[in-house]
Design a protein around this motif. Sequence first.
Motif, PDB file in Angstrom:
ATOM      1  N   ARG A   1       0.814  -1.271   0.022  1.00 51.38           N
ATOM      2  CA  ARG A   1       0.113  -0.187   0.069  1.00 51.38           C
ATOM      3  C   ARG A   1       0.725   1.309  -0.052  1.00 51.38           C
ATOM      4  N   LEU A   2       2.070   1.168   0.783  1.00 52.02           N
ATOM      5  CA  LEU A   2       2.880   2.326   0.691  1.00 52.02           C
ATOM      6  C   LEU A   2       3.673   2.753  -0.473  1.00 52.02           C
ATOM      7  N   GLY A   3       4.182   1.539  -0.902  1.00 55.39           N
ATOM      8  CA  GLY A   3       4.958   1.775  -2.124  1.00 55.39           C
ATOM      9  C   GLY A   3       6.487   2.459  -1.826  1.00 55.39           C
ATOM     10  N   PRO A   4       7.257   2.173  -0.610  1.00 54.00           N
ATOM     11  CA  PRO A   4       8.541   2.914  -0.402  1.00 54.00           C
ATOM     12  C   PRO A   4       9.599   2.320  -1.388  1.00 54.00           C
ATOM     13  N   HIS A   5      10.653   3.003  -1.200  1.00 57.45           N
ATOM     14  CA  HIS A   5      11.968   2.325  -1.996  1.00 57.45           C
ATOM     15  C   HIS A   5      12.635   0.937  -1.140  1.00 57.45           C
ATOM     16  N   SER A   6      12.563   1.378   0.150  1.00 55.61           N
ATOM     17  CA  SER A   6      13.280   0.736   0.969  1.00 55.61           C
ATOM     18  C   SER A   6      12.326   0.155   2.397  1.00 55.61           C
ATOM     19  N   ALA A   7      12.569  -0.698   3.008  1.00 61.46           N
ATOM     20  CA  ALA A   7      11.880  -1.138   4.226  1.00 61.46           C
ATOM     21  C   ALA A   7      12.719  -1.788   5.115  1.00 61.46           C
ATOM     22  N   VAL A   8      12.500  -1.657   6.357  1.00 62.49           N
ATOM     23  CA  VAL A   8      13.290  -2.319   7.608  1.00 62.49           C
ATOM     24  C   VAL A   8      12.344  -2.870   8.438  1.00 62.49           C
ATOM     25  N   PRO A   9      12.406  -4.387   8.786  1.00 61.36           N
ATOM     26  CA  PRO A   9      11.481  -4.965   9.675  1.00 61.36           C
ATOM     27  C   PRO A   9      12.053  -4.655  10.990  1.00 61.36           C
ATOM     28  N   VAL A  10      11.058  -4.427  11.955  1.00 58.27           N
ATOM     29  CA  VAL A  10      11.321  -4.324  13.457  1.00 58.27           C
ATOM     30  C   VAL A  10      10.334  -4.907  14.279  1.00 58.27           C
ATOM     31  N   HIS A  11      10.434  -4.686  15.509  1.00 61.41           N
ATOM     32  CA  HIS A  11       9.536  -5.335  16.502  1.00 61.41           C
ATOM     33  C   HIS A  11       9.316  -6.711  16.290  1.00 61.41           C
ATOM     34  N   TYR A  12      10.545  -7.410  16.466  1.00 60.82           N
ATOM     35  CA  TYR A  12      10.325  -8.795  16.638  1.00 60.82           C
ATOM     36  C   TYR A  12      11.903  -9.144  17.093  1.00 60.82           C
ATOM     37  N   GLY A  13      11.937 -10.361  17.792  1.00 63.07           N
ATOM     38  CA  GLY A  13      13.296 -11.238  17.709  1.00 63.07           C
ATOM     39  C   GLY A  13      14.075 -10.446  18.616  1.00 63.07           C
TER      40      GLY A  13
ATOM     41  N   GLU B   1      10.607 -14.075   7.046  1.00 58.63           N
ATOM     42  CA  GLU B   1       9.169 -14.163   6.609  1.00 58.63           C
ATOM     43  C   GLU B   1       8.843 -13.074   5.725  1.00 58.63           C
ATOM     44  N   PHE B   2       8.911 -12.044   6.321  1.00 61.97           N
ATOM     45  CA  PHE B   2       8.559 -10.710   5.786  1.00 61.97           C
ATOM     46  C   PHE B   2       9.533 -10.461   4.444  1.00 61.97           C
ATOM     47  N   ALA B   3      10.723 -10.537   4.405  1.00 61.49           N
ATOM     48  CA  ALA B   3      11.649 -10.578   3.446  1.00 61.49           C
ATOM     49  C   ALA B   3      11.177 -10.915   2.434  1.00 61.49           C
ATOM     50  N   ARG B   4      10.582 -12.370   2.721  1.00 59.84           N
ATOM     51  CA  ARG B   4      10.304 -13.361   1.486  1.00 59.84           C
ATOM     52  C   ARG B   4       8.735 -12.941   0.822  1.00 59.84           C
ATOM     53  N   LEU B   5       8.054 -12.419   1.709  1.00 59.82           N
ATOM     54  CA  LEU B   5       6.702 -11.996   1.195  1.00 59.82           C
ATOM     55  C   LEU B   5       6.953 -10.887   0.602  1.00 59.82           C
ATOM     56  N   ALA B   6       7.666 -10.047   0.886  1.00 62.35           N
ATOM     57  CA  ALA B   6       7.904  -8.807   0.008  1.00 62.35           C
ATOM     58  C   ALA B   6       8.405  -8.713  -0.943  1.00 62.35           C
ATOM     59  N   ALA B   7       9.346  -9.734  -1.095  1.00 64.26           N
ATOM     60  CA  ALA B   7      10.023 -10.035  -2.277  1.00 64.26           C
ATOM     61  C   ALA B   7       8.833 -10.655  -3.445  1.00 64.26           C
ATOM     62  N   GLU B   8       7.934 -11.429  -2.963  1.00 65.62           N
ATOM     63  CA  GLU B   8       6.995 -11.892  -4.013  1.00 65.62           C
ATOM     64  C   GLU B   8       6.119 -10.646  -4.292  1.00 65.62           C
ATOM     65  N   ARG B   9       5.588 -10.012  -3.405  1.00 66.63           N
ATOM     66  CA  ARG B   9       4.409  -8.890  -3.617  1.00 66.63           C
ATOM     67  C   ARG B   9       5.062  -7.409  -4.061  1.00 66.63           C
TER      68      ARG B   9
ATOM     69  N   VAL C   1      10.756  -3.174  -3.869  1.00 69.95           N
ATOM     70  CA  VAL C   1      11.353  -2.687  -2.623  1.00 69.95           C
ATOM     71  C   VAL C   1      12.459  -3.424  -2.040  1.00 69.95           C
ATOM     72  N   SER C   2      13.330  -2.682  -1.688  1.00 75.22           N
ATOM     73  CA  SER C   2      14.535  -3.298  -1.137  1.00 75.22           C
ATOM     74  C   SER C   2      14.372  -3.379   0.486  1.00 75.22           C
ATOM     75  N   VAL C   3      14.238  -4.857   0.953  1.00 71.69           N
ATOM     76  CA  VAL C   3      14.283  -4.935   2.230  1.00 71.69           C
ATOM     77  C   VAL C   3      15.407  -5.067   2.918  1.00 71.69           C
ATOM     78  N   HIS C   4      15.879  -4.447   4.051  1.00 69.03           N
ATOM     79  CA  HIS C   4      17.097  -4.648   4.693  1.00 69.03           C
ATOM     80  C   HIS C   4      16.874  -5.245   6.133  1.00 69.03           C
ATOM     81  N   ARG C   5      17.157  -6.597   6.574  1.00 64.15           N
ATOM     82  CA  ARG C   5      16.996  -7.255   7.732  1.00 64.15           C
ATOM     83  C   ARG C   5      18.020  -7.179   8.185  1.00 64.15           C
ATOM     84  N   LEU C   6      18.231  -6.131   9.414  1.00 64.02           N
ATOM     85  CA  LEU C   6      19.279  -5.889  10.111  1.00 64.02           C
ATOM     86  C   LEU C   6      19.387  -6.602  11.410  1.00 64.02           C
ATOM     87  N   ALA C   7      20.744  -6.869  11.734  1.00 62.73           N
ATOM     88  CA  ALA C   7      21.021  -7.395  13.171  1.00 62.73           C
ATOM     89  C   ALA C   7      20.736  -6.551  14.102  1.00 62.73           C
TER      90      ALA C   7
END
Length: 257
Positions: free
Chosen positions: A195-207, A228-236, A240-246
């Motif tokens: 819905r938002l259509g950004p260029h990049s995303a960072v998943p937070v609030h987990y782990g 799981e978010f990175a996988r679903l984002a790549a499909e949908r 959008v570049s997803v950056h899963r940070l440590a």
Amino acid sequence: MPVEITWWGHATCTVEDSNVRILTDPLFARRLAHLRRRRGALPAPDSRRADVAVVSHLHADHLHVPSLAGLPRDTRLLVPRGAPGAVPALRRLTHLRVTEMAPGDVLTVGGVAVRAVPARHDGRRLPVGRHRSPALGYVIEGQARTYFAGDTGLFDAMAQEVGPVDVALLPVGGWGPYLGEGHLDAGRAAEALARLGPHSAVPVHYGTYWPIGMDAVRPHEFHAPGDEFARLAAERTPGVSVHRLAHGESVRLEVAR
């Protein structure tokens, strides 16, 4: 100038844009009530350095008074309107410059404007809170437009209320084996991304935090949401570049408008 995002764990990030540092939902604790920090060392004291700290809502894992008390003197602190009445301990943080915010309110610091936007979440101070404050997200606009969602569920006007953004910091899980109403899991966060259509995303609030004694209860809800978010984002939303940070890791994002 790029925007730099550092994830400290849970919903706590530093967004550095135009030489302004914004800290989101500061939580620097080994233990909070029945929760303990299971992953990621406690951030170093320098992580508390900020020009502005924002609080999305009154739940204790987002408005954590001891963590706020450790912020440097004269840090600007943005809280939902009514928060000092609902959480009287906020009034004792006299070393901070507290501003109450409602959706649509804007605070400008240096070359960055911080705008409060709606969230779909219970804004009370739980478990016994009767005072209500609006749950908020924030859009940080400098060289980039960065959306920090706080805690929220999907809502119909999300794209219109948040507006065009370049980077989205989206919650993809929680601190327990089940997510209640008003939260995003990995699938709903991927829908928010569409819905938002950004260029990049960072998943937070987990782990990061998990209830004591429940390590073996639905452990995938602790470990899996980022991947799981990175996988679903790549499909949908493959654009959008997803950056899963440590924990403690940073990413610098060049934004082309």
